[in-house]
Write a protein that holds these residues in place. Structure first.
Motif, PDB file in Angstrom:
ATOM      1  N   ASP A 120       0.828  -1.214   0.000  1.00  0.00           N
ATOM      2  CA  ASP A 120       0.000   0.000   0.000  1.00  0.00           C
ATOM      3  C   ASP A 120       0.856   1.256   0.000  1.00  0.00           C
ATOM      4  OD1 ASP A 120      -2.299  -1.483  -0.080  1.00  0.00           O
ATOM      5  OD2 ASP A 120      -2.743  -1.316   2.075  1.00  0.00           O
ATOM      6  N   LEU A 121       1.913   1.265   0.785  1.00  0.00           N
ATOM      7  CA  LEU A 121       2.773   2.447   0.855  1.00  0.00           C
ATOM      8  C   LEU A 121       3.461   2.695  -0.480  1.00  0.00           C
ATOM      9  CD1 LEU A 121       4.345   1.926   4.389  1.00  0.00           C
ATOM     10  CD2 LEU A 121       2.658   3.642   3.734  1.00  0.00           C
ATOM     11  N   ALA A 122       3.885   1.624  -1.157  1.00  0.00           N
ATOM     12  CA  ALA A 122       4.524   1.783  -2.464  1.00  0.00           C
ATOM     13  C   ALA A 122       3.523   2.323  -3.481  1.00  0.00           C
ATOM     14  CB  ALA A 122       5.099   0.449  -2.933  1.00  0.00           C
ATOM     15  N   ARG A 123       2.294   1.809  -3.443  1.00  0.00           N
ATOM     16  CA  ARG A 123       1.278   2.271  -4.391  1.00  0.00           C
ATOM     17  C   ARG A 123       0.868   3.716  -4.126  1.00  0.00           C
ATOM     18  NH1 ARG A 123      -1.907  -3.316  -3.388  1.00  0.00           N
ATOM     19  NH2 ARG A 123      -0.820  -4.608  -4.926  1.00  0.00           N
ATOM     20  N   GLN A 124       1.020   4.147  -2.878  1.00  0.00           N
ATOM     21  CA  GLN A 124       0.718   5.537  -2.532  1.00  0.00           C
ATOM     22  C   GLN A 124       1.830   6.491  -2.964  1.00  0.00           C
ATOM     23  OE1 GLN A 124      -0.048   5.556   1.703  1.00  0.00           O
ATOM     24  NE2 GLN A 124      -1.689   4.039   1.506  1.00  0.00           N
ATOM     25  N   GLY A 125       2.934   5.926  -3.446  1.00  0.00           N
ATOM     26  CA  GLY A 125       4.020   6.753  -3.949  1.00  0.00           C
ATOM     27  C   GLY A 125       5.138   7.039  -2.973  1.00  0.00           C
ATOM     28  N   LEU A 126       5.167   6.343  -1.829  1.00  0.00           N
ATOM     29  CA  LEU A 126       6.262   6.560  -0.888  1.00  0.00           C
ATOM     30  C   LEU A 126       7.563   6.089  -1.535  1.00  0.00           C
ATOM     31  CD1 LEU A 126       6.983   7.453   2.024  1.00  0.00           C
ATOM     32  CD2 LEU A 126       6.842   5.033   2.674  1.00  0.00           C
ATOM     33  N   PRO A 127       8.562   6.970  -1.687  1.00  0.00           N
ATOM     34  CA  PRO A 127       9.799   6.618  -2.397  1.00  0.00           C
ATOM     35  C   PRO A 127      10.748   5.803  -1.519  1.00  0.00           C
ATOM     36  CG  PRO A 127       9.928   8.877  -1.625  1.00  0.00           C
ATOM     37  CD  PRO A 127       8.554   8.379  -1.243  1.00  0.00           C
ATOM     38  N   MET A 128      10.491   4.520  -1.411  1.00  0.00           N
ATOM     39  CA  MET A 128      11.257   3.666  -0.510  1.00  0.00           C
ATOM     40  C   MET A 128      12.528   3.146  -1.160  1.00  0.00           C
ATOM     41  SD  MET A 128       8.386   1.345   1.412  1.00  0.00           S
ATOM     42  CE  MET A 128       7.504   0.969  -0.108  1.00  0.00           C
ATOM     43  N   GLU A 129      13.531   2.939  -0.343  1.00  0.00           N
ATOM     44  CA  GLU A 129      14.730   2.189  -0.710  1.00  0.00           C
ATOM     45  C   GLU A 129      14.901   1.102   0.335  1.00  0.00           C
ATOM     46  OE1 GLU A 129      19.537   2.686  -1.466  1.00  0.00           O
ATOM     47  OE2 GLU A 129      18.448   4.208  -0.329  1.00  0.00           O
ATOM     48  N   ILE A 130      14.873  -0.154  -0.095  1.00  0.00           N
ATOM     49  CA  ILE A 130      15.048  -1.273   0.817  1.00  0.00           C
ATOM     50  C   ILE A 130      16.475  -1.802   0.663  1.00  0.00           C
ATOM     51  CG2 ILE A 130      14.266  -3.573   1.479  1.00  0.00           C
ATOM     52  CD1 ILE A 130      11.534  -2.862   0.371  1.00  0.00           C
ATOM     53  N   ILE A 131      17.195  -1.797   1.758  1.00  0.00           N
ATOM     54  CA  ILE A 131      18.565  -2.306   1.788  1.00  0.00           C
ATOM     55  C   ILE A 131      18.526  -3.674   2.466  1.00  0.00           C
ATOM     56  CG2 ILE A 131      20.861  -1.958   2.792  1.00  0.00           C
ATOM     57  CD1 ILE A 131      20.272   1.080   2.565  1.00  0.00           C
ATOM     58  N   THR A 132      19.199  -4.649   1.883  1.00  0.00           N
ATOM     59  CA  THR A 132      19.174  -5.995   2.453  1.00  0.00           C
ATOM     60  C   THR A 132      20.525  -6.361   3.044  1.00  0.00           C
ATOM     61  OG1 THR A 132      18.653  -8.329   1.997  1.00  0.00           O
ATOM     62  CG2 THR A 132      19.811  -7.116   0.278  1.00  0.00           C
ATOM     63  N   ASP A 133      20.477  -7.109   4.139  1.00  0.00           N
ATOM     64  CA  ASP A 133      21.682  -7.609   4.796  1.00  0.00           C
ATOM     65  C   ASP A 133      21.255  -8.781   5.667  1.00  0.00           C
ATOM     66  OD1 ASP A 133      24.280  -7.896   5.742  1.00  0.00           O
ATOM     67  OD2 ASP A 133      24.550  -5.767   6.129  1.00  0.00           O
ATOM     68  N   ASP A 134      22.212  -9.465   6.230  1.00  0.00           N
ATOM     69  CA  ASP A 134      21.910 -10.526   7.192  1.00  0.00           C
ATOM     70  C   ASP A 134      21.160  -9.937   8.378  1.00  0.00           C
ATOM     71  OD1 ASP A 134      22.940 -12.111   9.814  1.00  0.00           O
ATOM     72  OD2 ASP A 134      22.843 -13.475   8.108  1.00  0.00           O
ATOM     73  N   GLN A 135      20.215 -10.705   8.934  1.00  0.00           N
ATOM     74  CA  GLN A 135      19.362 -10.177  10.008  1.00  0.00           C
ATOM     75  C   GLN A 135      20.132  -9.763  11.259  1.00  0.00           C
ATOM     76  OE1 GLN A 135      18.736 -13.238   8.560  1.00  0.00           O
ATOM     77  NE2 GLN A 135      18.782 -14.849  10.120  1.00  0.00           N
ATOM     78  N   ASP A 136      21.339 -10.298  11.426  1.00  0.00           N
ATOM     79  CA  ASP A 136      22.161  -9.897  12.577  1.00  0.00           C
ATOM     80  C   ASP A 136      22.930  -8.602  12.331  1.00  0.00           C
ATOM     81  OD1 ASP A 136      21.320 -12.197  13.866  1.00  0.00           O
ATOM     82  OD2 ASP A 136      23.087 -13.358  13.313  1.00  0.00           O
ATOM     83  N   PHE A 137      22.897  -8.094  11.097  1.00  0.00           N
ATOM     84  CA  PHE A 137      23.720  -6.938  10.751  1.00  0.00           C
ATOM     85  C   PHE A 137      22.922  -5.744  10.232  1.00  0.00           C
ATOM     86  CE2 PHE A 137      26.427 -10.651  10.554  1.00  0.00           C
ATOM     87  CZ  PHE A 137      27.594 -10.224  11.171  1.00  0.00           C
ATOM     88  N   THR A 138      21.614  -5.892  10.038  1.00  0.00           N
ATOM     89  CA  THR A 138      20.828  -4.767   9.527  1.00  0.00           C
ATOM     90  C   THR A 138      20.840  -3.577  10.479  1.00  0.00           C
ATOM     91  OG1 THR A 138      18.887  -5.921  10.424  1.00  0.00           O
ATOM     92  CG2 THR A 138      19.240  -6.065   8.045  1.00  0.00           C
ATOM     93  N   GLN A 139      21.010  -3.836  11.792  1.00  0.00           N
ATOM     94  CA  GLN A 139      21.004  -2.734  12.748  1.00  0.00           C
ATOM     95  C   GLN A 139      22.190  -1.788  12.540  1.00  0.00           C
ATOM     96  OE1 GLN A 139      21.884  -3.052  17.061  1.00  0.00           O
ATOM     97  NE2 GLN A 139      19.718  -2.613  17.413  1.00  0.00           N
ATOM     98  N   GLU A 140      23.281  -2.296  11.958  1.00  0.00           N
ATOM     99  CA  GLU A 140      24.432  -1.435  11.710  1.00  0.00           C
ATOM    100  C   GLU A 140      24.083  -0.297  10.755  1.00  0.00           C
ATOM    101  OE1 GLU A 140      27.502  -1.308  13.153  1.00  0.00           O
ATOM    102  OE2 GLU A 140      26.463  -2.658  14.521  1.00  0.00           O
ATOM    103  N   TRP A 141      23.180  -0.559   9.822  1.00  0.00           N
ATOM    104  CA  TRP A 141      22.743   0.493   8.896  1.00  0.00           C
ATOM    105  C   TRP A 141      22.012   1.600   9.665  1.00  0.00           C
ATOM    106  CZ3 TRP A 141      23.872   0.452   3.651  1.00  0.00           C
ATOM    107  CH2 TRP A 141      24.423  -0.737   3.165  1.00  0.00           C
ATOM    108  N   LEU A 142      21.239   1.198  10.662  1.00  0.00           N
ATOM    109  CA  LEU A 142      20.532   2.177  11.488  1.00  0.00           C
ATOM    110  C   LEU A 142      21.515   2.912  12.390  1.00  0.00           C
ATOM    111  CD1 LEU A 142      17.748   3.320  12.362  1.00  0.00           C
ATOM    112  CD2 LEU A 142      17.634   1.478  14.059  1.00  0.00           C
TER     113      LEU A 142
END
Length: 304
Positions: A120-142
Motif C-alpha cells: 500500500d505504501l509503495a502504491r501511494q508513492g512513498l519513495p522507498m529504498e530497501i537495503i538488504t543484509d543478514d538479520q544480525d547486521f541490519t542494525q548497523e545500517w541504522l
C-alpha cells in the motif's frame, strides 16, 4: 546552532549512498566538481572531514551524524508531502531521487512476508529504498544513520530509537527429494552433517551451523558450505541438488507440500525472533511503516 545547506547535505548523502563522487553527480544532475565544492563547503562549515576517501568511501563519525540528520529531514519532507496530497491532491509532483525513505530488511523477510506489507505504501508513492543484509547486521545500517528503520534479530534499542517485537520466523532443514533419499535416508543427524554441503546466504550467515548445533546439542559445528546470496537462490540451489540448506519454513512450505523438498530434520525447528527498530520520532510515514510491518508480521510469523 548552524544552519546547513540542504543541497550540501543531500550531496553528502548521495556520495555515501552511491559510493562515489561521479555517481553522486549523476544522481544530482550536477558536475563532479560541484559535488566536491559542496562537500568542501560543508566540511569547512563543520570544521572536520566528513568522508574517508577509502575503497569503498565511508562517512566519518561527523559524517554519520549529518547523514542521519539528512535522513530525518527527508522523513519530515515525506510527512509534508503526504499532508499536502490530502489537502490538495493535484498540488504535488512525484518524489525526487534524493527524497528516498531508506529501511534495512533481512533477505529472508524480503523473500517471504515483508514486501506484501509495503504494498500500500509503495502504491501511494512513498519513495522507498530497501537495503538488504543478514538479520544480525541490519542494525548497523541504522546505527550509522543510513536508514530510518530496520528488521533485525537484535533486541536492544539504539539511543534515540524504539523497538517493536514482530514475532519469530521458523527455519527448517531441507533437501531436494532425490538428494534426501540418496544422502540422508534416515534424515539429518549428529554424525552425517559434515558429509554433504549446506547452502548458506554468505559468509556472515551462521544459520546453518546454529541449526545443526542446537538440533543436536553440539557446541562446535563445522560445515562444508556453498554460498548463494539470495534467499530464493538458496532454495533453487537446493532444488538443483547442490546440497541441503536451512531456510524459512514460509519460503519452503509450498515445495514441501508438493514433495519437491523434504524436511530432513522434522523433529526440530529453529525460531528466530525478529524486531523492528526505528527512530523515535513523531512521523506519519514512520508510523505507517511500523503499522504495516507489524500487521504483516502478525499474520506470517509465530508468536515469539
Amino acid at each position: 546552532m548552524s544552519t546547513f545547506d540542504p543541497d550540501a547535505l543531500e550531496c553528502l548523502a548521495a556520495i555515501v549512498e552511491e559510493g562515489g563522487f561521479e555517481r553522486a553527480a549523476q544522481r544530482l544532475s550536477i558536475t563532479q566538481s560541484a559535488v566536491s565544492q559542496r562537500l568542501r563547503a560543508l566540511e569547512a562549515q563543520i570544521g572536520t572531514v566528513l568522508i574517508v576517501r577509502s575503497r569503498p568511501l565511508r562517512p566519518t563519525s561527523a559524517g554519520q551524524l549529518l547523514l542521519k540528520h539528512t535522513k530525518q529531514m527527508r522523513l519530515l519532507r515525506a510527512d509534508l508531502e503526504r499532508d499536502l496530497k490530502e489537502l490538495a491532491p493535484s498540488s504535488t509532483g512525484g518524489a525526487r531521487e534524493e527524497e528516498r525513505i531508506s529501511i534495512a530488511i533481512n533477505a529472508d523477510s524480503i523473500a517471504t512476508w515483508a514486501l506484501p506489507a509495503l504494498n500500500d505504501l509503495a502504491r501511494q508513492g512513498l519513495p522507498m529504498e530497501i537495503i538488504t543484509d543478514d538479520q544480525d547486521f541490519t542494525q548497523e545500517w541504522l546505527r550509522e544513520g543510513q536508514v530510518l528503520g530496520c528488521v533485525t534479530t537484535l533486541k536492544q534499542a539504539l539511543r534515540g530509537c524504539k523497538v517493536v517485537p514482530l514475532g519469530a520466523m521458523e527455519y527448517v532443514a531441507v533437501a531436494q527429494a532425490q538428494f534426501a533419499r540418496d544422502h540422508f535416508p534416515k534424515g539429518l543427524g549428529p554424525h552425517n552433517f559434515r558429509e554433504h554441503p549446506f547452502i548458506a546466504f554468505n559468509r556472515k550467515d551462521d544459520m546453518q551451523s546454529e541449526f545443526v548445533g542446537k538440533a543436536f546439542g553440539l557446541k562446535r559445528v563445522t560445515l562444508n558450505q556453498l554460498f548463494v546470496p539470495s534467499s530464493e537462490g538458496q532454495v533453487r540451489a537446493v532444488l538443483a541438488g547442490w546440497g541441503a540448506s536451512v531456510v524459512p519454513e514460509l519460503l519452503a512450505r509450498g515445495l514441501l507440500e508438493q514433495g519437491q523438498l523434504v524436511n530432513i530434520a522434522p523433529a526440530y525447528t529453529l525460531p528466530i525472533q525478529l524486531y523492528w527498530h526505528c527512530w523515535n520520532l513523531e512521523s506519519e510515514v514512520l508510523d505507517s511503516l511500523t503499522s504495516a510491518l507489524m500487521q504483516a508480521a502478525g499474520g506470517a510469523l509465530s508468536v515469539g
